[in-house]
Design an enzyme around this catalytic site. Structure first.
Site, PDB file in Angstrom:
ATOM      1  CG  ASN A 154       9.672  12.238  22.845  1.00  9.21           C
ATOM      2  OD1 ASN A 154      10.755  11.840  22.643  1.00  9.21           O
ATOM      3  ND2 ASN A 154       9.335  13.686  22.727  1.00  9.21           N
ATOM      4  CB  THR A 240      17.739  16.293  52.234  1.00 10.36           C
ATOM      5  OG1 THR A 240      18.664  16.957  52.929  1.00 10.36           O
ATOM      6  CG2 THR A 240      16.835  15.710  53.017  1.00 10.36           C
ATOM      7  CB  CYS A 329       9.915  18.368  25.828  1.00 10.96           C
ATOM      8  SG  CYS A 329       9.117  17.283  27.051  1.00 10.96           S
TER       9      CYS A 329
HETATM   10  C1  LIG Z   1      11.225  10.149  26.015  1.00  7.83           C
HETATM   11  C2  LIG Z   1      11.342  11.148  26.901  1.00  7.83           C
HETATM   12  N1  LIG Z   1      12.784  11.424  27.680  1.00  7.83           N
HETATM   13  C3  LIG Z   1      12.613  12.523  28.382  1.00  7.83           C
HETATM   14  C4  LIG Z   1      11.814  13.202  28.807  1.00  7.83           C
HETATM   15  C5  LIG Z   1      11.983  14.361  29.936  1.00  7.83           C
HETATM   16  O1  LIG Z   1      11.248  13.921  30.886  1.00  7.83           O
HETATM   17  P1  LIG Z   1      11.008  15.248  32.261  1.00  7.83           P
HETATM   18  O2  LIG Z   1      10.031  16.094  31.913  1.00  7.83           O
HETATM   19  O3  LIG Z   1      10.338  14.059  33.437  1.00  7.83           O
HETATM   20  O4  LIG Z   1      12.018  15.837  32.609  1.00  7.83           O
HETATM   21  C6  LIG Z   1      10.602  13.157  28.185  1.00  7.83           C
HETATM   22  C7  LIG Z   1       9.245  14.159  28.460  1.00  7.83           C
HETATM   23  O5  LIG Z   1       8.470  14.335  27.526  1.00  7.83           O
HETATM   24  C8  LIG Z   1      10.345  12.173  27.164  1.00  7.83           C
HETATM   25  O6  LIG Z   1       9.137  11.924  26.545  1.00  7.83           O
END
Ligand SMILES: Cc1ncc(COP(=O)(O)O)c(C=O)c1O
Length: 385
Positions: A154, A240, A329
């Site tokens: 990412n 649900t 993230c």
């Molecule tokens: C490679 C990867 N895995 C997992 C995630 C986490 O996904 P989410 O934000 O939908 O929980 C991300 C979010 O950027 C990601 O890029």
């Protein structure tokens, strides 16, 4: 400033929800509100849709409807894969192997499992951010329950040799989980073709609504659920069912699949042009992380040396460009990313890093303007006239 006046270059963090997906969401939220687990005519209709939607989500990745577990997104799918597999594993298989560049959703769950007593191995990556397969082979054994290696990183967009990883896991009798959150839409993703026993997708990365995702779980594979309660989602995720979210996700998957070949070659050419323009103007002052490896077409991870990436991102933001800083993230983090550190970047090189991630709507003029702004801002920040 209306959101329309910004130029959005952060598709790896989030994408606009497709209007068709939103329309499907609304149709199901207002038209099929009955609980599919109830026993009356509207519930039976909802139940039929529940199965059809699993069928559509499955078909988009070549899977059976019973192999689709609908979740709230990438994080939940990753956690269910790791925690669920380790909890269901039988001795002597109690070890987990991940790459050193997994998303925090995998990394922090692995660390949690480690604190709870599981043995976790972290396979290193090359300077270009590709997993070292020989090192992986050395730590995968008859004690391995699960190998988890992502499809595309990412932060850098670097692709991992997922077919090889699957073979290494299976040769030792272990299962393979692939986090394909960034790959889907840009690449065809088919878990059976990859050899993945489990595979994660997140709707928000390809035009689905936030809060939607999938864990593909191969038919014969047994997981311990993380969210317990009712029997929903084949017993793997209680609560649900979010029929509207599923309807929107199914539409987003179908549209993403249909436009893949058309959308990305042009974006890749523009991404390459940005890198060429910056390298030409700034020479050794920029480093393109992962450039020597196969990458997703839309991501460029660039270290601007001797400056702070945050300063560059703020200036670009003031000019209307929305770009990523390391991993979106991990908001507020000031440590250099674990991904760049695993690739051998020093703190100084990693701190000046910007992640550009384009969508299919990016234009030539926008990329030219972005490159010019980066060069001007860089010179300004360094006091280079
Ligand atoms: C490679 C990867 N895995 C997992 C995630 C986490 O996904 P989410 O934000 O939908 O929980 C991300 C979010 O950027 C990601 O890029």
């Amino acid at each position: 400033m209306s959101t329309k006046s910004y130029i959005y270059c952060d598709y790896a963090a989030g994408t606009p929800c497709r209007p068709e997906a939103l329309a499907a969401f609304a149709e199901f939220a207002t038209g099929h509100y009955a609980n599919p687990g109830a026993h009356h005519p509207l519930a039976y209709i909802a139940k039929k849709h529940l199965y059809d939607l699993h069928d559509r989500m499955g078909r988009a990745i070549g899977a059976d409807p019973r192999e689709i577990v609908f979740t709230s997104g990438g994080t939940e799918s990753d956690v269910l894969a790791l925690r669920g597999m380790l909890a269901a594993a039988k001795a002597p298989r109690n070890e987990l192997v991940i790459s050193a560049i997994e998303h925090h959703a995998v990394l922090l769950e692995a660390q949690r499992l480690e604190r709870a007593g599981a043995r976790v191995h972290y396979a290193p990556v090359s300077a270009d951010g590709v997993i070292e397969l020989d090192a992986l082979r050395r730590v995968v054994s008859e004690r391995t329950a699960l190998v988890s290696v992502m499809y595309a990183n990412n932060e850098t967009g670097v692709l991992q040799p997922v077919h090889e990883v699957a073979k290494i896991a299976h040769a030792a009798g272990a299962k393979y989980h692939c986090d394909a959150v960034q790959a889907f839409w840009k690449l065809p993703v088919n878990p059976k073709e990859i050899g993945a026993d489990l595979l994660t997708l997140a709707g928000a990365k390809f035009g689905g609504p936030k809060g939607t995702g999938i864990l593909y779980n191969e038919m014969t594979n047994r997981l311990a659920p993380v969210i317990i309660g009712g029997p929903q989602e084949w017993g793997y995720r209680a609560g649900t069912e979010n029929l509207s979210g599923m309807a929107a996700l199914a539409v987003a998957m179908e549209l993403a699949d249909a436009e893949r070949e058309r959308a990305w070659p042009r974006v890749e050419a523009l991404r390459n042009r940005l890198e060429e323009m910056l390298s030409k103007a700034l020479g050794d002052n920029v480093r393109i992380n992962g450039a020597g490896a196969p990458r997703l077409p839309n991501i460029s991870n660039i270290s601007f040396l001797h400056i702070e990436g945050q300063a560059m991102a703020i200036q670009l933001g003031e000019a209307g460009y929305c770009v990523g800083l390391g991993s979106a993230c991990a908001p507020g983090e000031t440590d250099p990313s674990h991904v760049l550190a695993a690739m051998g970047l020093t703190w100084e090189d990693a701190i000046g890093c910007i992640r550009f991630s384009f969508g299919p709507d990016i234009t030539d003029e926008q990329v030219n303007g972005l490159a010019d702004l980066c060069v001007a801002n860089y010179k300004h920040l360094r006091g280079l006239g």
